[in-house]
Design an enzyme around this catalytic site. Sequence first.
Site, PDB file in Angstrom:
ATOM      1  N   ASN A 194       0.798  -1.225   0.000  1.00 57.99           N
ATOM      2  CA  ASN A 194       0.000   0.000   0.000  1.00 57.99           C
ATOM      3  C   ASN A 194       0.831   1.276   0.000  1.00 57.99           C
ATOM      4  OD1 ASN A 194       0.636  -0.960   2.716  1.00 57.99           O
ATOM      5  ND2 ASN A 194      -0.492   0.817   3.444  1.00 57.99           N
ATOM      6  N   CYS A 243      -3.388   4.689   7.565  1.00 56.53           N
ATOM      7  CA  CYS A 243      -3.640   4.137   8.904  1.00 56.53           C
ATOM      8  C   CYS A 243      -2.578   4.558   9.913  1.00 56.53           C
ATOM      9  CB  CYS A 243      -3.694   2.614   8.847  1.00 56.53           C
ATOM     10  SG  CYS A 243      -5.103   2.013   7.901  1.00 56.53           S
TER      11      CYS A 243
END
Length: 385
Positions: A150, A327
């Site tokens: 990611n 995140c």
Amino acid sequence: MEVYLDNSATTKPNIEVVNIMTKALTDYYGNPSSLHHKGVEVEKLIKTARKQLAKALGASEQEIIFTSGGTESNNMAIMGAIESKKRKGNRIITTKIEHPSVLNVYKNLETKGYEVIYLDVDSFGKINMEQLKESISEETILISIMHVNNEVGTIQPVEEIGKIIKNNNENFIFHVDAIQSFGKIKFTPKKIGAHLLSVSGHKIHGPKGIGALYIKKGLKMTPLIYGGNQETGIRSGTENTPGILGLGEAARCLYEDMDNKINKMWILKNKLIEGIKNEIHDIKINGFEKEGSAPHIANISFLGIRGEVLLHSLEQDGIYVSTGSACSSKKNTKSHVLKAMGLKDYEIEGAIRFSFSYNNTLEEIDYAIDKLKKHVKDIRKIVKR
């Protein structure tokens, strides 16, 4: 002008998704477990959404379980697999560059006596297959690998890993975190040999708060949530109808003309990278530029400046990027992915992630390059004073 280049964090929902979710909230509000018409109506719509997602994944609808998102899908896959295989052994294999929704599960499992092997990666973020093979033992019960990273977009050789597992007579389970690869790379769970595979709605122009877990037919999974036996008893609880219908519609839109959508992202990514290389000096591209990389992620270090400063400078011109995973971007920690790839601290500090959607345009990329050139030059002047 607004240029949104943070599509790995989340994507803007398609209008078709918004429309079906609005209908779900206003018209299709029945409980799918109810026996009356309103319930049966919603049950059929959920079945259609399951078919839409299954078709996009190249799976059967019986193999799709809806969840609250990618994090739950990853947690459910890992914990469910561990629970079903715990009598077979206690070794788990993963990598050092997984998403926190995977790594933090393993940290917890280590405190419970499980042995977790964290595979190294090279300077491009790719695992060493020989290290993987050497790590497999009779105690191995689970291998969990992220398909596309990611932060840097590196593609792991999941198909090769699947073949290794098949040669071991499938004594252990193979989980693939496909949250960043679904819709960006063409694959099917069967082709890569995955027993479990996680996807997320808001990464493919669907809604937040919805995801899915592919569970290979015949694989026994221990439920983590008990209740009314929804989702074949694997994940009980009243279904999130708006989210499920939104995810199904997003998958349908994605599946249509997928090749052109993927090609469009490649064109955008290549244009940005070439433009930055031509216009800005002292940069470092992290990960692969083309082969071995996904089409929607480019991670570039602008040496001599802090990524956060550049991010907020670009924001003033309506350009939205990130310094890493959404995140963990608000935490004052350096990227564990770039650390594992061997980057120096100053290279990590200047790293920016650009992530594309097929909705972005070439004009937006030109605008972003122009503003990047200006802001990098201005920030470096201030730093040198």
